[in-house]
Motif scaffolding. Structure first.
Motif, PDB file in Angstrom:
ATOM      1  N   SER A 126       0.669  -1.252  -0.004  1.00  0.00           N
ATOM      2  CA  SER A 126      -0.016   0.097   0.010  1.00  0.00           C
ATOM      3  C   SER A 126       0.747   1.290  -0.080  1.00  0.00           C
ATOM      4  O   SER A 126       1.585   1.379  -0.700  1.00  0.00           O
ATOM      5  CB  SER A 126      -1.077  -0.047   1.141  1.00  0.00           C
ATOM      6  OG  SER A 126      -0.421   0.171   2.344  1.00  0.00           O
ATOM      7  N   HIS A 149      -3.352  -0.805   3.402  1.00  0.00           N
ATOM      8  CA  HIS A 149      -4.609  -0.207   3.298  1.00  0.00           C
ATOM      9  C   HIS A 149      -5.432  -0.956   2.231  1.00  0.00           C
ATOM     10  O   HIS A 149      -4.881  -1.385   1.120  1.00  0.00           O
ATOM     11  CB  HIS A 149      -4.552   1.101   2.951  1.00  0.00           C
ATOM     12  CG  HIS A 149      -3.774   2.145   3.853  1.00  0.00           C
ATOM     13  ND1 HIS A 149      -4.681   2.630   4.747  1.00  0.00           N
ATOM     14  CD2 HIS A 149      -2.795   2.433   3.941  1.00  0.00           C
ATOM     15  CE1 HIS A 149      -3.840   3.583   5.558  1.00  0.00           C
ATOM     16  NE2 HIS A 149      -2.664   3.248   5.078  1.00  0.00           N
ATOM     17  N   ASN A 150      -6.724  -1.383   2.620  1.00  0.00           N
ATOM     18  CA  ASN A 150      -7.717  -2.300   1.867  1.00  0.00           C
ATOM     19  C   ASN A 150      -7.245  -3.249   0.990  1.00  0.00           C
ATOM     20  O   ASN A 150      -7.655  -3.339  -0.163  1.00  0.00           O
ATOM     21  CB  ASN A 150      -8.116  -0.924   1.029  1.00  0.00           C
ATOM     22  CG  ASN A 150      -8.994   0.133   1.702  1.00  0.00           C
ATOM     23  OD1 ASN A 150      -9.779  -0.126   2.640  1.00  0.00           O
ATOM     24  ND2 ASN A 150      -8.436   1.469   1.614  1.00  0.00           N
ATOM     25  N   ASN A 166     -11.178   1.784   5.087  1.00  0.00           N
ATOM     26  CA  ASN A 166     -11.677   3.027   5.531  1.00  0.00           C
ATOM     27  C   ASN A 166     -12.723   3.258   4.677  1.00  0.00           C
ATOM     28  O   ASN A 166     -13.155   2.547   3.578  1.00  0.00           O
ATOM     29  CB  ASN A 166     -10.576   4.101   5.094  1.00  0.00           C
ATOM     30  CG  ASN A 166     -10.033   3.946   3.554  1.00  0.00           C
ATOM     31  OD1 ASN A 166      -9.018   3.292   3.264  1.00  0.00           O
ATOM     32  ND2 ASN A 166     -10.689   4.769   2.693  1.00  0.00           N
ATOM     33  N   LYS A 193     -15.566   5.974   2.332  1.00  0.00           N
ATOM     34  CA  LYS A 193     -15.411   6.711   0.949  1.00  0.00           C
ATOM     35  C   LYS A 193     -14.771   7.898   1.073  1.00  0.00           C
ATOM     36  O   LYS A 193     -14.162   8.561   0.101  1.00  0.00           O
ATOM     37  CB  LYS A 193     -16.709   6.654   0.182  1.00  0.00           C
ATOM     38  CG  LYS A 193     -17.761   7.115   0.867  1.00  0.00           C
ATOM     39  CD  LYS A 193     -19.129   7.190  -0.002  1.00  0.00           C
ATOM     40  CE  LYS A 193     -20.160   7.744   0.935  1.00  0.00           C
ATOM     41  NZ  LYS A 193     -19.780   9.417   1.158  1.00  0.00           N
ATOM     42  N   ASP A 194     -14.809   8.494   2.201  1.00  0.00           N
ATOM     43  CA  ASP A 194     -14.525   9.560   2.711  1.00  0.00           C
ATOM     44  C   ASP A 194     -12.960   9.671   3.194  1.00  0.00           C
ATOM     45  O   ASP A 194     -12.395  10.517   3.696  1.00  0.00           O
ATOM     46  CB  ASP A 194     -15.238  10.313   3.400  1.00  0.00           C
ATOM     47  CG  ASP A 194     -16.504  10.957   2.930  1.00  0.00           C
ATOM     48  OD1 ASP A 194     -16.804  11.205   1.734  1.00  0.00           O
ATOM     49  OD2 ASP A 194     -17.592  10.739   3.530  1.00  0.00           O
ATOM     50  N   ASP A 195     -12.476   8.552   3.088  1.00  0.00           N
ATOM     51  CA  ASP A 195     -11.079   8.179   4.109  1.00  0.00           C
ATOM     52  C   ASP A 195     -10.923   8.370   5.222  1.00  0.00           C
ATOM     53  O   ASP A 195      -9.929   9.053   5.776  1.00  0.00           O
ATOM     54  CB  ASP A 195     -10.113   8.970   3.037  1.00  0.00           C
ATOM     55  CG  ASP A 195      -8.633   8.297   3.330  1.00  0.00           C
ATOM     56  OD1 ASP A 195      -8.562   7.315   3.928  1.00  0.00           O
ATOM     57  OD2 ASP A 195      -7.529   9.012   2.976  1.00  0.00           O
ATOM     58  N   LYS A 196     -12.211   8.293   5.902  1.00  0.00           N
ATOM     59  CA  LYS A 196     -12.457   8.418   7.405  1.00  0.00           C
ATOM     60  C   LYS A 196     -12.573   6.933   8.137  1.00  0.00           C
ATOM     61  O   LYS A 196     -12.809   6.128   7.480  1.00  0.00           O
ATOM     62  CB  LYS A 196     -13.240   9.470   7.856  1.00  0.00           C
ATOM     63  CG  LYS A 196     -13.189  10.839   7.370  1.00  0.00           C
ATOM     64  CD  LYS A 196     -11.790  11.411   8.142  1.00  0.00           C
ATOM     65  CE  LYS A 196     -11.841  13.039   7.969  1.00  0.00           C
ATOM     66  NZ  LYS A 196     -11.514  13.192   6.390  1.00  0.00           N
ATOM     67  N   HIS A 216     -10.769   4.615   9.699  1.00  0.00           N
ATOM     68  CA  HIS A 216      -9.883   3.610   9.542  1.00  0.00           C
ATOM     69  C   HIS A 216      -9.990   2.636  10.720  1.00  0.00           C
ATOM     70  O   HIS A 216     -10.009   3.030  11.931  1.00  0.00           O
ATOM     71  CB  HIS A 216      -8.375   4.084   9.726  1.00  0.00           C
ATOM     72  CG  HIS A 216      -8.300   5.207   8.489  1.00  0.00           C
ATOM     73  ND1 HIS A 216      -7.105   5.235   7.725  1.00  0.00           N
ATOM     74  CD2 HIS A 216      -9.079   6.006   7.901  1.00  0.00           C
ATOM     75  CE1 HIS A 216      -7.024   5.765   6.738  1.00  0.00           C
ATOM     76  NE2 HIS A 216      -8.054   6.494   6.754  1.00  0.00           N
ATOM     77  N   TYR A 242      -7.106  11.803   9.826  1.00  0.00           N
ATOM     78  CA  TYR A 242      -8.142  10.572   9.406  1.00  0.00           C
ATOM     79  C   TYR A 242      -8.706  10.080  10.834  1.00  0.00           C
ATOM     80  O   TYR A 242      -8.518   8.784  11.356  1.00  0.00           O
ATOM     81  CB  TYR A 242      -7.263   9.399   9.045  1.00  0.00           C
ATOM     82  CG  TYR A 242      -6.557   9.849   7.813  1.00  0.00           C
ATOM     83  CD1 TYR A 242      -7.008  10.037   6.562  1.00  0.00           C
ATOM     84  CD2 TYR A 242      -4.954  10.185   7.651  1.00  0.00           C
ATOM     85  CE1 TYR A 242      -6.469  10.579   5.214  1.00  0.00           C
ATOM     86  CE2 TYR A 242      -4.423  10.501   6.594  1.00  0.00           C
ATOM     87  CZ  TYR A 242      -5.168  10.592   5.476  1.00  0.00           C
ATOM     88  OH  TYR A 242      -4.382  11.249   4.391  1.00  0.00           O
TER      89      TYR A 242
END
Length: 353
Positions: free
Chosen positions: A15, A41-42, A67, A69-72, A74, A122
């Motif tokens: 990532s 990540h993901n 996370n 779609k708003d990258d919050k 986590h 985040y």
């Protein structure tokens, strides 16, 4: 109980980390830790590529950091084999991890990044969700960034370990509040990326090298069974034992930079039965609970009940007897720096009496 020390929340070049998994394993093998948990990540591709397992005396466990779609929001998801089909919002992936029999920890829950305009924070924002496993109360990278300003940037770059003080009181207060509602175990982590920065045309600096951060915040687990490479054929069982210890709060957090916290113990005894961090004990009004705290080196030991300090002493041992109900945990300081943070032992009323 057998004690094993680990480093949680690591990113590789699968990532946004700069290092290969081989490089991460080499760094971890040189700093006397027992397990590391990779959370790119993901993605779980490192797991499907066969990296999870034993490397001499080091265990590599692979999870992922999810996370929305708003990258919050986590979420460190552990103990799952596949990613959720949908993870547009936190409830979807928290529910998914729970249904798959995995566990998850909210990462850097109250993160603020005032010192880096180009690097947003985040934080976790969806507190309507109640079925997360636990939270990350201490994150090296988050604390480093949150304390960054124009006056200390160079100093914090040169001494990344010295700049780490303690979990914020805001996060600890949140954690104590959550534990009044249900069991919410805590972990500490490094959030390692080994960022590389071009400082001049021909000079590239690796900021926060893996090996450096592996000497920082660690989470120690207490297991009933011994693990190790000699029992390699039992890897899945041993991994499950570590994840169960994290899930049940049979663990504590320590900053290795201030001294190896291995050997720290916080236990309770009531009616001849012993309890460890993460346990709940049930008693009636007349039963006495005896708490015992042992520290490997002298420090300022604080015993807290429901988030408030009730006893504070310098030394390597603290004993305390009480008949009072509540959530008890320990903080140990080295000067003004945080060193050890235990999970709770809960003293509850036995309603069956």
């Amino acid at each position: 109980m057998y004690e094993y020390k680990g480093v949680i929340h690591i990113h590789s070049n699968y990532s946004d980390g700069s290092g290969s998994i081989e490089e991460i394993i080499k760094s971890a093998s040189e700093v006397d830790i027992d397990f590391i948990i990779l959370t790119d990540h993901n993605t779980l591709k490192p797991k499907s590529d066969g990296y999870e397992g034993w490397y001499d005396d080091l265990m590599l466990i692979i999870g992922t950091e999810l996370n929305d779609k708003d990258d919050k929001n986590h979420y460190l998801a552990l103990g799952i084999d596949k990613l959720p089909n949908k993870h547009d919002n936190a409830k979807e992936y928290v529910d998914y991890v729970e249904k798959q029999g995995g566990i998850g920890f909210i990462a850097h829950p109250l993160e603020k990044r005032k010192g880096l305009n180009k690097q947003p924070s985040y934080p976790w924002v969806d507190w309507s969700i109640k079925n997360f496993t636990g939270i990350e109360i201490w994150n090296h990278m988050s604390e480093w960034i949150e304390g960054l300003n124009d006056n200390n940037k160079l100093k914090r770059l040169i001494h990344p370990l010295k700049s780490i003080n303690a979990p914020t009181r805001e996060v600890l207060k949140l954690w104590d509040k959550l534990n009044m509602e249900r069991d919410v175990p805590a972990i500490g982590s490094v959030d390692a990326h080994a960022y590389k920065q071009d400082l001049a045309k021909f000079f590239n600096l690796e900021i926060f090298a893996y090996k450096i951060l592996f000497k920082s915040i660690r989470t120690h687990v207490l297991l009933e069974d011994e693990i190790g490479i000699k029992k390699r054929y039992r890897f899945e069982k041993q991994k499950k034992e570590i994840l169960n210890a994290l899930k049940n709060g049979h663990s504590f957090i320590g900053n290795f930079y201030h001294g190896d916290p291995k050997g720290f113990r916080f236990s309770a005894q009531c009616k001849k039965k012993k309890y460890i961090m993460g346990d709940s004990l049930f008693k009636d009004n007349n039963d006495v609970v005896s708490f015992s705290i042992q520290v490997p080196f002298e420090g300022e030991i604080k015993l807290l009940k429901n988030g408030e300090v009730i006893l504070q002493e310098m030394g390597m041992e603290l004993l305390y007897n009480t008949r009072e109900y509540g959530n008890y945990r320990v903080e140990v300081m080295k000067g003004k720096k945080g060193w050890i943070y235990s999970n709770n032992i809960k003293v509850l009323k036995d309603n069956s009496i």
